[in-house]
Design a protein around this motif. Structure first.
Motif, PDB file in Angstrom:
ATOM      1  N   TYR A 281       1.108  -9.088   8.317  1.00 21.03           N
ATOM      2  CA  TYR A 281       2.071  -9.935   7.624  1.00 21.03           C
ATOM      3  C   TYR A 281       3.382  -9.185   7.347  1.00 21.03           C
ATOM      4  N   ASN A 282       3.459  -7.903   7.687  1.00 22.57           N
ATOM      5  CA  ASN A 282       4.613  -7.086   7.322  1.00 22.57           C
ATOM      6  C   ASN A 282       5.695  -7.138   8.391  1.00 22.57           C
ATOM      7  N   SER A 283       6.899  -6.804   7.963  1.00 24.13           N
ATOM      8  CA  SER A 283       7.994  -6.573   8.899  1.00 24.13           C
ATOM      9  C   SER A 283       7.894  -5.136   9.400  1.00 24.13           C
ATOM     10  N   PRO A 284       8.580  -4.803  10.489  1.00 29.34           N
ATOM     11  CA  PRO A 284       8.514  -3.408  10.983  1.00 29.34           C
ATOM     12  C   PRO A 284       8.937  -2.395   9.919  1.00 29.34           C
ATOM     13  N   GLN A 285       9.954  -2.738   9.141  1.00 24.31           N
ATOM     14  CA  GLN A 285      10.394  -1.803   8.105  1.00 24.31           C
ATOM     15  C   GLN A 285       9.319  -1.636   7.035  1.00 24.31           C
ATOM     16  N   GLN A 286       8.637  -2.721   6.681  1.00 24.87           N
ATOM     17  CA  GLN A 286       7.571  -2.629   5.678  1.00 24.87           C
ATOM     18  C   GLN A 286       6.409  -1.793   6.185  1.00 24.87           C
ATOM     19  N   ASN A 287       6.139  -1.865   7.468  1.00 24.36           N
ATOM     20  CA  ASN A 287       5.058  -1.040   8.018  1.00 24.36           C
ATOM     21  C   ASN A 287       5.378   0.443   7.940  1.00 24.36           C
ATOM     22  N   LYS A 288       6.674   0.760   7.932  1.00 26.89           N
ATOM     23  CA  LYS A 288       7.057   2.170   7.782  1.00 26.89           C
ATOM     24  C   LYS A 288       6.795   2.689   6.380  1.00 26.89           C
ATOM     25  N   ASN A 289       6.700   1.759   5.404  1.00 32.17           N
ATOM     26  CA  ASN A 289       6.532   2.162   4.002  1.00 32.17           C
ATOM     27  C   ASN A 289       5.071   2.274   3.591  1.00 32.17           C
ATOM     28  N   CYS A 290       4.150   2.228   4.533  1.00 27.17           N
ATOM     29  CA  CYS A 290       2.729   2.299   4.184  1.00 27.17           C
ATOM     30  C   CYS A 290       2.377   3.676   3.643  1.00 27.17           C
ATOM     31  N   LEU A 291       1.313   3.704   2.848  1.00 25.16           N
ATOM     32  CA  LEU A 291       0.819   4.969   2.297  1.00 25.16           C
ATOM     33  C   LEU A 291       0.287   5.839   3.430  1.00 25.16           C
ATOM     34  N   ASN A 292       0.524   7.145   3.313  1.00 26.33           N
ATOM     35  CA  ASN A 292       0.192   8.049   4.415  1.00 26.33           C
ATOM     36  C   ASN A 292      -0.982   8.973   4.131  1.00 26.33           C
ATOM     37  N   ASN A 293      -1.188   9.328   2.865  1.00 25.90           N
ATOM     38  CA  ASN A 293      -2.104  10.429   2.568  1.00 25.90           C
ATOM     39  C   ASN A 293      -3.365  10.027   1.803  1.00 25.90           C
ATOM     40  N   PHE A 294      -3.346   8.885   1.082  1.00 22.00           N
ATOM     41  CA  PHE A 294      -4.471   8.568   0.205  1.00 22.00           C
ATOM     42  C   PHE A 294      -4.956   7.143   0.468  1.00 22.00           C
ATOM     43  N   ASP A 295      -6.262   6.965   0.266  1.00 31.04           N
ATOM     44  CA  ASP A 295      -6.897   5.644   0.342  1.00 31.04           C
ATOM     45  C   ASP A 295      -7.185   5.176  -1.079  1.00 31.04           C
ATOM     46  N   LEU A 296      -6.538   4.085  -1.499  1.00 33.32           N
ATOM     47  CA  LEU A 296      -6.647   3.599  -2.882  1.00 33.32           C
ATOM     48  C   LEU A 296      -7.568   2.383  -2.982  1.00 33.32           C
ATOM     49  N   THR A 297      -8.594   2.336  -2.130  1.00 30.85           N
ATOM     50  CA  THR A 297      -9.515   1.184  -2.153  1.00 30.85           C
ATOM     51  C   THR A 297     -10.231   1.072  -3.491  1.00 30.85           C
ATOM     52  N   GLU A 298     -10.641   2.206  -4.055  1.00 30.29           N
ATOM     53  CA  GLU A 298     -11.344   2.162  -5.344  1.00 30.29           C
ATOM     54  C   GLU A 298     -10.438   1.604  -6.435  1.00 30.29           C
ATOM     55  N   TYR A 299      -9.199   2.026  -6.417  1.00 29.32           N
ATOM     56  CA  TYR A 299      -8.273   1.508  -7.435  1.00 29.32           C
ATOM     57  C   TYR A 299      -7.995   0.030  -7.220  1.00 29.32           C
ATOM     58  N   ARG A 300      -8.049  -0.433  -5.986  1.00 31.09           N
ATOM     59  CA  ARG A 300      -7.882  -1.865  -5.751  1.00 31.09           C
ATOM     60  C   ARG A 300      -9.008  -2.652  -6.395  1.00 31.09           C
ATOM     61  N   GLN A 301     -10.221  -2.123  -6.310  1.00 35.64           N
ATOM     62  CA  GLN A 301     -11.356  -2.801  -6.951  1.00 35.64           C
ATOM     63  C   GLN A 301     -11.202  -2.810  -8.470  1.00 35.64           C
ATOM     64  N   ILE A 302     -10.744  -1.687  -9.025  1.00 35.61           N
ATOM     65  CA  ILE A 302     -10.540  -1.609 -10.477  1.00 35.61           C
ATOM     66  C   ILE A 302      -9.465  -2.604 -10.902  1.00 35.61           C
ATOM     67  N   LEU A 303      -8.377  -2.647 -10.160  1.00 33.66           N
ATOM     68  CA  LEU A 303      -7.311  -3.588 -10.491  1.00 33.66           C
ATOM     69  C   LEU A 303      -7.790  -5.030 -10.359  1.00 33.66           C
TER      70      LEU A 303
ATOM     71  N   ASN B 274      -1.629  -6.659  -4.539  1.00 31.94           N
ATOM     72  CA  ASN B 274      -1.167  -7.058  -3.213  1.00 31.94           C
ATOM     73  C   ASN B 274      -0.356  -5.954  -2.551  1.00 31.94           C
ATOM     74  N   CYS B 275       0.447  -5.246  -3.353  1.00 31.92           N
ATOM     75  CA  CYS B 275       1.213  -4.122  -2.788  1.00 31.92           C
ATOM     76  C   CYS B 275       0.282  -3.030  -2.267  1.00 31.92           C
ATOM     77  N   LEU B 276      -0.760  -2.727  -3.035  1.00 32.86           N
ATOM     78  CA  LEU B 276      -1.714  -1.712  -2.572  1.00 32.86           C
ATOM     79  C   LEU B 276      -2.393  -2.139  -1.280  1.00 32.86           C
ATOM     80  N   LYS B 277      -2.632  -3.444  -1.119  1.00 30.31           N
ATOM     81  CA  LYS B 277      -3.221  -3.936   0.120  1.00 30.31           C
ATOM     82  C   LYS B 277      -2.192  -3.966   1.242  1.00 30.31           C
ATOM     83  N   GLN B 278      -0.991  -4.480   0.933  1.00 27.10           N
ATOM     84  CA  GLN B 278       0.025  -4.679   1.952  1.00 27.10           C
ATOM     85  C   GLN B 278       0.446  -3.366   2.592  1.00 27.10           C
ATOM     86  N   TYR B 279       0.532  -2.317   1.806  1.00 27.12           N
ATOM     87  CA  TYR B 279       0.999  -1.020   2.305  1.00 27.12           C
ATOM     88  C   TYR B 279      -0.138  -0.021   2.428  1.00 27.12           C
ATOM     89  N   SER B 280      -1.377  -0.524   2.581  1.00 29.19           N
ATOM     90  CA  SER B 280      -2.521   0.375   2.701  1.00 29.19           C
ATOM     91  C   SER B 280      -2.664   0.940   4.105  1.00 29.19           C
TER      92      SER B 280
END
Length: 1729
Positions: A1454-1476, A1440-1446
């Motif tokens: 569903y995020n607060s403004p502060q949570q949106n600031k914490n999103c990942l900036n450089n990498f797409d972890l979609t493949e790892y989401r499938q593995i998880l 859920n964290c990988l999705k929430q901050y993707s």
């Protein structure tokens, strides 16, 4: 109790019947001893006088409650008709094909495919006790497997029965059960190979007969071997007495072995073209029966299946083709034509096509085969003679050859199957499955039937001994006195057959004779046994047969062919020809001493504990009879060394009709298979056996109150039984059970039924009496009413006459005047008395009123003074209260004004205002402030002087540096002079040191390169330092400009402050508390000055470091050391000195130029820096001296006030409340003044209420302000109502006056309390202000930290993170103290750090390590429920964290403004989401498996067996298979156990923070398992299918529904998964008689399949005699209504079914920047950013 008593009226008996064998009849008249006839009433209504005598009374029929039992030994009357009737009820009506008879499983062939053999059924029986479930072949297999595993003892399952009874299928299912429940962990698939042997052996050993389409024509004993873990490791097969004659002869409507027809069906396929086969109708050996096709069988498909199983067992295509060649050769041999030549000769043409193919396939010479098929060689002592054979003899020789070849092929294939199933390890235990022919008797019985019946005699003897042994063990176990039981011993029959000079020995002896014949052998039998052995008889009308009395029946055997079949010989010349075959397989068959890897060839050889005596004669050893006797002996030895389990297969009819019950055929087989013998043995002793608990539960109704009062239930049973059955010989008390003789249980059932009938009659009597009494009373009351009105009417009619009317009127007139006179007198008397009483009463009231007015006048005076005092006191309190509010309000206004001024002047105005407020107390303070300013000016001058001194010191240091530089120049010049001197010396020694110099020059060159590199590095460092200094200079310039700007603003503000000083001086008293703040700020000013001084010291130190570095860069001594005298002395004098010299000169020049350029550059930079430093120091000192004090104070004040205003929200709230209360008070006082004009006496009460309301509002704050406003209005309404109250009740004012005085005192006390509360609030405001100021002082230099929600770690710490956070983390004890999914959040914060660095390798490594760590910890704790739940929760949170901050919009919403600031900036972890997600699914499935394994053993005892409604169920006798436990053996699991286990699962999931949706899915899966396991067990347990059990199940389901409601899981769809079980419980309780009932069942039971509904209806078992069984006609009606359904034909629900799991996305509400790491995680090396 006498036997005759049982033959009472209404009891039922069995009488013989020529059609049905036995039929039922009811006794119409009590039987008395001595009666010659028994009056009976047949079922068709006819009466019959049945002749009887005391020794041969007809057998009694069991009560209906006992009919249909799983175990025949549970019947009270054990005899043939009872067994037959019980089997009929179970088979024909209940459609149950299995029944226990003691240790025997009776299996009826249904001639129909039933859905009771799937894997779900296997799993349902696995691990269950044998008597707990319905009888089944799987139950027998489970019992054998369990005893083998528990006792480490070998087991045997003996399956017997006549052809067509289902032996082969039963043995196959038993083997499939073992293969399923004991699968090995290896990849060898031994189980599949064991099962694959069945199709092959059936193809080569089974054939169609008139009784069975797939009849086994040989006996088979399969040993399945197990290792120490009870897993299959291999198998071994032994065969007995193959019916070889079927190869060459089949009766009408029979076929040869299946393999021939399969081969012919595939004759046109390319791989079989060379066999030159055709249709089966073309060959003599396959068309004799006249019908080559079996309905519903595809020979071509079966051939493919046979080839597939050959391949599975490892038989290559070459081997298969060799087998098919031999089979084809046998078919062609059968078609070889033998022609007659003369009377005693025959011949075979060499050009016979089939003969050529036969010889071609087997590699034989055609001429020799043709010759010796029609001739034979006779070898005598003197000569060898070739004798021709007649055509019949030649045909017999041909057929004998075909049989011999097929027998060898059969043994060879079995041998190869054993090799394929051979295992290399050590056999620990084994289970043997014996599939052998049952007792056979036909119209014509020959040698094969004789051997088969001989084998069955041996098996029956072993069976009798085993049953006798079990009975003895049971008696000894229960401490029952052992009495010898007389049972049929068939040892004499066995001796007749196998003893010395027995039938077999005489047969072998006759076979030795050259001219022995069947007739001679038969005559010997007549001579030896007729009239000498009662078991042997000679038929009256035949001289070619004999009769043997077997245990099952008499059998007449025809002697024709006995000798030939026993010899089983083939002429020697044919054997020689085959031995010389070019076809290796055929030649191997006929070797004289073939080497066989099989433990048996034609005979069986196994290791025996007892040595077998071998006869001397070679011919005797090779007879079929001797081989069969030897193999049978070894088989019995093996069976005796194992624990046997018996399966008796019964053929219900000869027409192969499904569920058709032929009583005659079944009775014949029951007698033959030993079932009735088992019943007879049991009936002779104590056949009925009840545990004490069963007896107490069943017959407690027969016990007296005194007996039931005993505490020991075992003693209760003994006392009650002594009273109920007077003859103590009819029962025995064991340790755990009560043993009854035959008929006693039926007698007890009769007593119980009579008792229930009497009780019912008693209840009916009282109910009917009550109804009649009620009706009588109602009729009696109606009669009385009618009589009353009737009599009144009669009286009226009699009384009405003329005289009577006149007299009546006269009487009325007299009464009128008399009564008027009396009433007037009474009225006058009452009036006088009333007036007198009123006079005295009014006088008394007037006097009392006067006294009351007098008292009230005095009370008014007292009230006047008291109220005046109270008013003065109240006014003083109100005045204090108003002053306090005014003070608070003024403070608030001042603070608001200070805030406004601070916003306008950017903080400076507010600081100066506070400073001026401190000094505005009086003029002296202003003067002191001016004096302080003067002192500040003097300080400024002193700072200027210090600056000048500092500049002088810097100049002195610079001059020193210049001097030092000059010294360095001198040193350089000296170094040059020294170099010149050295060069002159070198010129003199140049010739000597050339070679050595060359080497050293190279070294110097390397050192020079290193030196240049070091210089370059130092230069770069210096440049960086210079750049940093430039940046500092730039910053200082900016700071100077800012200070100038602030100075201008200060000047402007100072003008405005002078005007404010006069105004603020008036309010100096209200802000005296700021003096302490100023003192704190002055201390801060001193701290700031110290900080500035430390900065100056750091700058000086940095300048000195730069200087040192510049000086150290001129490392002259290092250069000199490189060219020292010591180095030069080592130079060799070679001719190349000039080369080295030139190199040194160049190096020296380069170094000198480099030094010079560095020196010039550094000197210029130092001069520039010194100038800038001096200039900046002067400006900084000047500015600091002028404005440091005032600016520092003002800045600190500004920061403090703004921070106090922004953070301290409680102070304005309190002040706002006070202001609001004051406003409300004024409003209420104005309203109260209006009320006081109407009510002076009641002013104090509303004021007290208002004060109390105001106090409540002040204590509760803003949250209760609205309520506070409503309360005064309520009080005002109360006052208005109170104003109307005196108008209504003026007499109560005096009493209320005293109450008002008390309320006034309470009001005063409350006002005092209010003053104290206000003061307390003001103190809290001050304290809170000071606390916040101190906190701000502490944090003032650094300010609050703002975290980014990331955890910094090093690459080498990755392993420690995985180890501490995943591998070593224990959920227990940690989960309670942390947020859900904390490890997942910590992992994601590390992922964010790797993402922020844009380091792909670091991120990939962390993700892979985390996923592998989760997999490892789950694999290591795959049975730990808490660990699986913990990591399932964390895996989902991590996902859920990988999705929430993707950064994806669907998740970010569903995020607060502060949570949106914490999103990942450089990498797409979609493949790892499938593995998880895949990992989470695996963990979830394992989690479900662990929960299912934990709860599954509890389900059936808790849901099905436990009585939630105590006393509603009745126990019944369970027979031999469930003779377990005593009175205290109660089940450990109850419905509470199920609920507790569910609660444990639920609490574990909740504690570990599992998503609620995932919890609902897991609960749904568990409820499905509970419903499926319970329903499956119900379907397989006939004893549980009753109305009362349906009530129990419905009650237990309600408990589960309540549990769902308590846990708020109604929306989990778990309740719907119990719908099949709920409908099954309803089906057990609903009425099942009429057509409407059938229609209702078909409409309501939508969640049950048609098969399940019919199964429940057929299994429905009444508990009491008052319940009725479901009629077969009703079942057929329901089945007809369900035929249109298209549902599954599976009986069982799949307990392994898993619902599809979905992982819902739930955004985490926890802010990453607020996440703290517990110390228990041992992750102190992680740092929050």
């Amino acid at each position: 109790m006498a036997v005759a008593e049982l033959y009472a009226q209404y009891n039922r008996v069995w009488i013989p019947d020529p059609e049905e064998v036995w039929k039922s009849a009811e006794i119409a008249k009590d039987y008395r001893v001595g009666d010659r006839v028994l009056r009976l009433l047949l079922e068709d209504g006819m009466e019959l006088d049945y002749p009887v005598d005391p020794g041969s009374l007809p057998p009694l029929r069991n009560p209906d409650i006992l009919v249909g039992e799983n175990d025949l030994t549970a019947l009270s009357y054990l005899h043939e008709p009872a067994v037959l009737h019980n089997l009929r009820i179970r088979f024909a009506e209940s459609k149950l094909i299995y029944t226990y008879s003691g240790i025997i499983l009776v299996a009826m062939n249904p001639y129909k495919q039933l859905p009771i053999y799937g894997d779900a059924i296997i799993h349902a029986y696995s691990g269950q006790n044998m008597g707990d479930m319905d009888p089944h072949i799987f139950a027998v297999a489970e019992e054998a497997y369990k005893q083998m595993a528990r006792n480490n003892k070998n087991q045997s399952i003996i399956v017997s029965g006549e052809s067509g009874a289902g032996k082969t299928v039963s043995a196959r299912y038993a083997m499939r059960y073992f293969a399923t429940v004991s699968k090995s962990s290896s990849n060898t698939h031994v189980e599949d190979k064991v099962l694959a042997s069945n199709p092959i052996t059936e193809a080569i050993g089974n054939a169609k007969t008139t009784r069975n389409d797939n009849s086994s024509r040989f006996g088979k004993y399969t040993e399945i071997s197990f290792d120490e873990r009870n897993q299959i490791i291999g198998a071994n097969m032994r065969t007995y007495l193959l019916e070889k004659s079927r190869v060459v002869f089949q009766s009408e409507n029979e076929r040869n072995y299946h393999i021939f027809y399969q081969l012919c069906a595939c004759a046109q396929q390319p791989e079989f073209k060379h066999l030159k086969l055709g249709s089966a109708e073309e060959f003599n050996y396959t068309r004799m029966g006249g019908n080559i096709v079996i309905e519903g069988v595809n020979d071509r498909a079966d051939m493919a299946e046979t080839q597939k199983t050959f391949t599975l067992l490892g038989f290559k295509e070459d081997f298969q083709m060799d087998v098919f060649k031999i089979l084809a050769a046998i078919l062609h041999l059968g078609n070889v034509q033998v022609t007659t030549v003369g009377n005693e000769r025959s011949s075979v043409r060499e050009d016979d096509g089939h003969l050529k193919v036969f010889c071609e396939l087997l590699g034989l010479e055609t001429s020799k085969v043709a010759q010796w098929l029609c001739n034979r060689k006779i070898v005598t002592s003197s000569e060898t003679v070739v004798k021709p054979m007649t055509r019949p003899q030649a045909i017999n020789a041909r057929d004998a050859l075909a049989k011999k070849i097929y027998a060898h092929l059969f043994d060879f294939i079995v041998e190869r199957i054993n090799q394929a199933l051979h295992f290399s390890g050590k056999q620990h235990t084994f289970i043997g499955v014996l599939d052998i022919y049952g007792f056979e008797t036909f119209d014509v019985n020959s040698f094969e039937q004789f051997c088969i019946n001989y084998a069955n005699e041996k098996l029956q003897h072993q069976f009798n001994l085993h049953v006798f042994k079990l009975e003895q063990e049971e008696y000894m176990k229960e401490d029952i006195p052992w009495t010898l039981i007389d049972f049929y011993d068939n040892q004499p029959v066995i001796d007749l057959i196998e003893a010395k000079m027995g039938i077999l020995e005489l047969l072998d002896e006759e076979c030795l004779l050259p001219h022995g014949t069947d007739e001679n052998w038969l005559q010997k039998l007549y001579n030896n046994f007729v009239n000498k052995n009662s078991l042997f008889e000679k038929p009256r009308m035949s001289n070619t047969s004999f009769i043997i009395q077997h245990f099952a029946d008499k059998v007449e055997y025809q002697c024709e062919g006995f000798l030939e079949k026993n010899r089983d010989t083939v002429y020697d010349m044919l054997v020689e020809i085959l031995r010389a075959s070019k076809f290796h397989l055929c030649a191997t068959f006929f070797q004289e001493n073939p080497v066989s890897s099989s433990p048996f060839g034609a005979a069986i050889t196994v290791k025996s504990a007892k040595q077998v005596i071998k006869p001397n004669s070679k011919h005797f050893r090779t007879t079929v009879g001797s081989k069969f006797r030897s193999s049978l002996y070894l088989l019995m030895e093996t069976l005796n060394a194992t624990t046997p389990h018996y399966v008796r297969c019964i053929k219900p009819n000869d027409g192969k009709l499904p569920f058709e019950f032929d009583s005659k055929r079944i009775v014949q087989q029951l007698r033959a298979c030993g079932v009735l013998e088992t019943i007879r043995i049991s009936a002779q002793s104590y056949p009925s056996r009840w545990t004490y608990l069963e007896f107490y539960s069943r017959y407690g109704i027969l016990m007296t109150q005194q007996e039931l009062s005993l505490s020991d239930k075992k003693e209760v049973c003994k006392v009650a039984l002594h009273r109920l059955i007077q003859d103590s010989n009819q029962y025995q008390f064991g340790r755990t059970k009560i043993f009854f003789r035959a008929g006693q249980v039926a007698y007890l059932e009769k007593l119980r039924l009579d008792k229930l009938r009497q009780d019912c009659i008693m209840i009916q009597k009282h109910v009917r009496g009550w109804l009649q009494r009620k009706r009588f009373l109602r009729e009696r009351q109606a009669a009385l009413t009618i009589q009353k009105y009737f009599r009144g009417q009669q009286t009226v009619r009699k009384a009405i006459t003329a005289t009577a009317l006149k007299e009546a009127w006269a009487a009325i007139i007299l009464q009128k005047h008399c009564r008027g006179y009396l009433v007037r007198n009474l009225y006058q008397l009452i009036r006088v008395a009333t007036i007198t009483i009123q006079a005295y009463t009014r006088g008394f009231l007037a006097r009392r009123q006067y006294r009351k007015l007098l008292q009230e006048h005095k009370a008014v005076i007292l009230q006047k003074y008291a109220r005046a005092w109270l008013a003065r006191r109240r006014f003083q309190n109100i005045r204090r209260f108003v002053l306090n509010i005014q003070l608070t309000y003024r403070v608030q206004r001042l603070q608001k004004k200070l805030e406004d001024q601070g916003r306008e002047n950017h903080g400076l105005v507010e600081k100066l205002t506070s400073l001026a407020a401190v000094r505005a107390g009086d003029l002296e303070r202003i003067q002191k402030l001016e004096a302080e300013l003067e002192r500040a000016a003097s300080h400024r001058h002193s700072y200027e002087e210090k600056g000048r001194r500092y500049r002088d010191t810097v100049e002195e240091r610079l001059s020193k540096l210049q001097k030092h530089n000059a010294e360095l120049v001198l040193q350089k010049e000296q170094a040059e002079l020294t170099l010149q001197e050295k060069t002159e010396e070198l010129k003199e020694k140049m010739d000597k040191l050339t070679r050595q110099l060359f080497d050293d020059v190279q070294k110097e060159e390397q050192q020079r390169l290193l030196l240049e590199k070091s210089f370059e590095l130092k230069i770069q460092a210096y440049e960086k330092q210079i750049e940093s200094l430039r940046e500092e200079i730039k910053a200082l310039k900016d700071e100077r400009m800012q200070l100038h700007h602030e100075l201008e603003e200060e000047l402007v503000a100072s003008d405005s402050l002078k005007a404010e000083v006069a105004r603020l001086s008036k309010q100096a008293k209200t802000i005296s508390e700021f003096e302490k703040e100023i003192e704190l700020l002055q201390a801060q000013k001193i701290d700031v000055e110290k900080h500035v001084q430390s900065q100056k010291r750091e700058m000086r130190e940095r300048m000195s470091e730069i200087t040192k570095q510049l000086l150290e860069s001129y490392d002259i001594e290092d250069v000199r050391s490189r060219l020292s005298v010591e180095d030069l002395e080592h130079l060799n004098e070679d001719g190349e000195l000039w080369f080295a010299y030139e190199g040194l000169k160049k190096a020296t020049r380069v170094l000198e130029s480099h030094f010079q350029s560095q020196k010039d550059c550094y000197e210029k930079e130092i001069e520039g820096l010194n100038f800038k430093v001096v200039h900046l120091s002067q400006e900084i000192n000047h500015l600091q001296k002028l404005f440091r004090e005032e600016t520092g104070i003002n800045e600190s004040i500004r920061h403090e006030v703004t921070r106090l205003t922004s953070e301290n929200m409680m102070i304005p709230d309190f002040k706002q409340q006070i202001a609001e209360l004051e406003r409300q008070k004024q409003d209420l006082e104005s309203r109260l003044k209006e009320q006081t004009e109407k009510m002076e006496g009641r002013l104090e009460e509303p004021f007290s209420h208002l004060t109390r309301a105001r106090e409540d509002e002040a204590m509760q704050g803003k949250a209760v302000e609205a309520k506070g406003r409503e309360r005064p209005m309520d009080k005002i309404q109360e006052l208005q109502e109170a104003g109307e109250f005196p108008k209504k009740q003026p007499e109560a004012e005096g009493e209320e006056a005293s109450q008002l005085s008390l309320e006034n005192r309470d009001l005063e006390e409350e006002l005092d309390m209010k003053d104290r509360v206000i003061k307390k609030l003001q103190d809290q405001v001050k304290t809170l202000t000071k606390t916040i100021e101190k906190a701000n002082d502490v944090h003032l230099p650094s300010g609050p930290k703002e975290y980014l929600g990331m955890l910094e770690y090093k690459k080498e710490d990755e392993a420690k993170i995985i180890q501490n956070l995943i591998l070593d983390l224990k959920p227990r004890g940690v989960v309670v103290n942390m947020i859900p999914g904390l490890p997942a959040h910590i992992l994601f914060m590390c992922v964010r750090y790797a993402d922020s660095l844009n380091d792909a390798n670091m991120l990939k490594s962390l993700m892979n390590s985390a996923i592998n760590g989760i997999k490892h910890v789950v694999k290591e704790h795959f049975e730990d429920l808490e660990m699986l739940s913990f990591w399932l929760s964390n895996t989902c949170h991590f996902l859920n964290c990988l999705k929430q901050y993707s950064g994806e919009e669907e998740f970010m919403k569903y995020n607060s403004p502060q949570q949106n600031k914490n999103c990942l900036n450089n990498f797409d972890l979609t493949e790892y989401r499938q593995i998880l997600s895949d990992v989470a699914i695996r963990i979830y499935h394992q989690f479900i498996v662990v929960m299912e394994n934990s709860i599954q053993p509890i389900i059936v005892p808790g849901m099905l067996e436990y009585e939630s409604l105590q006393g509603i169920s009745g126990l019944k006798p369970t027979g031999f298979r469930k003779r377990s436990s005593s009175i205290d053996d109660t089940d450990a699991y109850t419905m509470t156990s199920v609920l507790q286990q569910l609660s444990y699962f639920y609490s574990t999931m909740c504690q570990n923070g599992l998503d609620p949706e995932l919890v609902r899915q897991a609960v749904k899966q568990l409820f499905y398992l509970i419903g499926a396991v319970t329903l499956n067990s119900l379907l397989l347990r006939k004893d549980m299918c009753s109305c009362r059990k349906g009530m129990q199940i419905r009650c237990n389901i309600s408990y589960l529904e309540e549990w769902l409601k308590d846990k708020n899981l109604q929306n989990s769809s778990a309740k719907e998964t119990l719908e099949p079980l709920s409908q099954a419980a309803w089906l057990l309780q609903v009425k099942k008689t009429t057509d409407n009932d059938a229609k209702e069942i078909s409409e309501c039971c939508t969640s049950l399949s048609a098969v399940q509904i019919i199964k429940i209806l057929n299994s429905y078992t009444p508990i009491d005699d008052f319940e009725k069984r479901v009629a077969p006609s009703f079942v057929r009606k329901v089945q007809a209504l369900l035929n249109n359904r298209g549902d599954s034909s599976q009986l069982m629900l799949d307990t392994k079914y898993l619902f599809q799991v979905t992982f819902p996305f739930t955004a985490s509400p926890h802010a990453l920047e607020m996440t703290q790491i517990p110390s228990s995680f041992k992750l102190s090396f992680l740092r929050r950013l």
